[in-house]
Design an enzyme around this catalytic site. Structure first.
Site, short mmCIF file in Angstrom:
data_model
loop_
_atom_site.label_atom_id
_atom_site.label_comp_id
_atom_site.label_asym_id
_atom_site.label_seq_id
_atom_site.Cartn_x
_atom_site.Cartn_y
_atom_site.Cartn_z
N LYS A 1 0.81 -1.22 0.00
CA LYS A 1 0.00 0.00 0.00
C LYS A 1 0.85 1.28 0.00
CE LYS A 1 -4.06 -2.09 2.21
NZ LYS A 1 -5.14 -1.86 3.19
N ARG B 1 2.19 -6.47 9.53
CA ARG B 1 1.42 -5.31 10.03
C ARG B 1 1.87 -4.89 11.43
NH1 ARG B 1 -3.83 -7.83 7.37
NH2 ARG B 1 -3.96 -6.62 5.44
N HIS C 1 -2.30 -5.45 1.57
CA HIS C 1 -3.60 -6.12 1.44
C HIS C 1 -3.38 -7.54 0.97
CE1 HIS C 1 -7.68 -7.03 -0.01
NE2 HIS C 1 -7.07 -7.50 -1.09
P1 CMP Z 1 -7.60 -4.42 3.33
O1 CMP Z 1 -7.13 -5.82 3.54
O2 CMP Z 1 -6.93 -3.66 2.22
O3 CMP Z 1 -9.17 -4.41 3.09
C1 CMP Z 1 -9.97 -3.27 3.33
C2 CMP Z 1 -9.23 -2.22 4.11
O4 CMP Z 1 -10.02 -1.27 4.77
C3 CMP Z 1 -8.44 -2.88 5.22
O5 CMP Z 1 -7.35 -3.61 4.68
C4 CMP Z 1 -8.08 -1.69 6.10
O6 CMP Z 1 -6.89 -1.04 5.69
C5 CMP Z 1 -9.24 -0.72 5.84
N1 CMP Z 1 -10.09 -0.52 7.03
C6 CMP Z 1 -10.28 0.64 7.69
N2 CMP Z 1 -11.12 0.49 8.71
C7 CMP Z 1 -11.48 -0.81 8.73
C8 CMP Z 1 -12.32 -1.60 9.57
N3 CMP Z 1 -12.98 -1.08 10.60
N4 CMP Z 1 -12.45 -2.92 9.29
C9 CMP Z 1 -11.80 -3.48 8.24
N5 CMP Z 1 -10.98 -2.78 7.40
C10 CMP Z 1 -10.81 -1.46 7.65
#
Ligand code: CMP
Length: 140
Positions: A11, A104, A117
């Site tokens: 990212k 992470r 991601h």
């Molecule tokens: P990602 O795996 O890229 O999928 C969706 C993204 O939304 C997640 O990682 C987080 O970076 C972002 N995000 C922000 N707030 C939330 C939340 N409450 N729950 C899940 N994802 C979130």
């Protein structure tokens, strides 16, 4: 266990801080192979299309703004049980809940700027890989 492919995105917080090599080293050390890779800059519309399943969530707009704020590295990882193996190396979505030694825990700045991601299921992996790559670009 089956050989699977999964989509990985490094990212904007990772590309800004020059962490792509360190994060990819973790993937490779875990046995995952990078079989497709490109550095691209998403538009807001690209990010909205990619994360469409989250469009009703309160974080959707800020997530898409963040994902289009700087380059990302999109890649396909291949290996045994790759979808779960990749998510194990990544750790929990919220770095506050991530286990020690995960990407992470070690690199993410927040739940939004969480460095990487990974696809969460076989159906998501198939959709997400085809969002970014043609079969000609995936070479094991
Ligand atoms: P990602 O795996 O890229 O999928 C969706 C993204 O939304 C997640 O990682 C987080 O970076 C972002 N995000 C922000 N707030 C939330 C939340 N409450 N729950 C899940 N994802 C979130």
């Amino acid at each position: 266990m089956a050989i699977e492919q999964t989509l990985s995105i490094l990212k904007p917080d990772a590309t800004r801080r020059n962490l792509t090599g360190e994060i990819n080293a973790r993937f490779e050390k875990s046995g995952l192979r990078i079989v497709a890779q490109k550095r691209i800059r998403l538009t807001m519309q690209d990010a909205m299309n990619f994360y469409k399943e989250h469009e009703a969530r309160p974080f959707y707009k800020s997530l898409c703004e963040f994902m289009s704020s700087a380059p990302v590295v999109v890649q396909v990882l291949q290996g045994e049980d790759a979808i779960a193996a990749h998510r194990k190396v990544l750790g929990a979505t919220n770095p506050a809940n991530a286990d020690a030694g995960t990407v992470r825990k070690d690199f993410a700045l927040s739940i939004d700027e969480n460095s990487a991601h990974g696809s969460d299921s076989a159906a998501s992996a198939a959709r997400e890989i085809s969002f970014f790559f043609s079969s000609l670009e995936i070479v094991g």
